[in-house]
Design a protein around this motif. Structure first.
Motif, mmCIF file in Angstrom:
data_model
loop_
_atom_site.group_PDB
_atom_site.id
_atom_site.type_symbol
_atom_site.label_atom_id
_atom_site.label_comp_id
_atom_site.label_asym_id
_atom_site.label_seq_id
_atom_site.Cartn_x
_atom_site.Cartn_y
_atom_site.Cartn_z
ATOM 1 N N HIS A 100 42.325 39.610 46.823
ATOM 2 C CA HIS A 100 41.203 38.801 46.486
ATOM 3 C C HIS A 100 40.299 38.833 47.894
ATOM 4 O O HIS A 100 40.757 39.155 49.152
ATOM 5 C CB HIS A 100 41.517 37.150 46.071
ATOM 6 N N CYS A 106 45.722 40.057 44.133
ATOM 7 C CA CYS A 106 45.293 39.812 42.723
ATOM 8 C C CYS A 106 46.408 40.422 41.872
ATOM 9 O O CYS A 106 46.509 41.600 41.704
ATOM 10 C CB CYS A 106 43.981 40.486 42.549
ATOM 11 N N PRO A 107 47.426 39.410 41.291
ATOM 12 C CA PRO A 107 48.204 40.041 40.257
ATOM 13 C C PRO A 107 47.966 40.790 39.283
ATOM 14 O O PRO A 107 46.594 40.583 38.718
ATOM 15 C CB PRO A 107 49.376 38.980 40.185
ATOM 16 N N HIS A 142 46.058 38.935 36.286
ATOM 17 C CA HIS A 142 44.469 38.813 36.362
ATOM 18 C C HIS A 142 43.733 39.674 35.817
ATOM 19 O O HIS A 142 43.592 40.885 36.357
ATOM 20 C CB HIS A 142 44.194 38.609 37.985
ATOM 21 N N CYS A 146 41.185 33.503 39.050
ATOM 22 C CA CYS A 146 40.921 34.439 39.821
ATOM 23 C C CYS A 146 39.374 34.479 40.470
ATOM 24 O O CYS A 146 38.388 34.436 39.697
ATOM 25 C CB CYS A 146 40.865 35.851 38.885
HETATM 26 ZN ZN LIG Z 1 42.614 38.020 40.715
#
Ligand SMILES: [Zn+2]
Ligand SMILES: [Zn+2]
Length: 91
Positions: free
Chosen positions: A12, A18-19, A22, A35
């Motif tokens: 991000h 950002c896993p 997301h 997110c």
């Molecule tokens: Zn994310």
């Protein structure tokens, strides 16, 4: 030595990861309520000698694969790989 790997990490804007959970639309719009959107892509190779980051996922992914391919070439036998290089230059 095990084959090095280079994971592609999505970040991000604030630097947090950002896993996978997301999800995003095809155009990159975040679907997860928390997110803020994908901002940067980053990849670091296990070999410690290569890392790359940038805003374009396709570019980072392509360079990452290219770097990993260079490890495979080095691992088989440097002889033929070097020879192929020389032949390419001879053309
Ligand atoms: Zn994310
Ligand atoms: Zn490497």
């Amino acid at each position: 030595m095990p084959r090095p790997r280079a994971a592609l990490v999505t970040l991000h804007q604030d630097g947090t990861e950002c896993p996978e959970s997301h999800k995003h639309t095809r155009s990159g719009k975040p679907l997860h309520p928390e997110c803020p959107g994908r901002y940067r892509f980053e990849s670091t190779c296990d070999c410690g000698a290569w890392e790359l980051s940038g805003r374009t996922k396709g570019y980072i992914d392509a360079e990452r694969k290219r770097h990993l391919a260079s490890h495979r070439e080095a691992q088989t036998d440097s002889g033929p790989a070097v020879l192929r290089e020389l032949l390419r230059f001879a053309d």
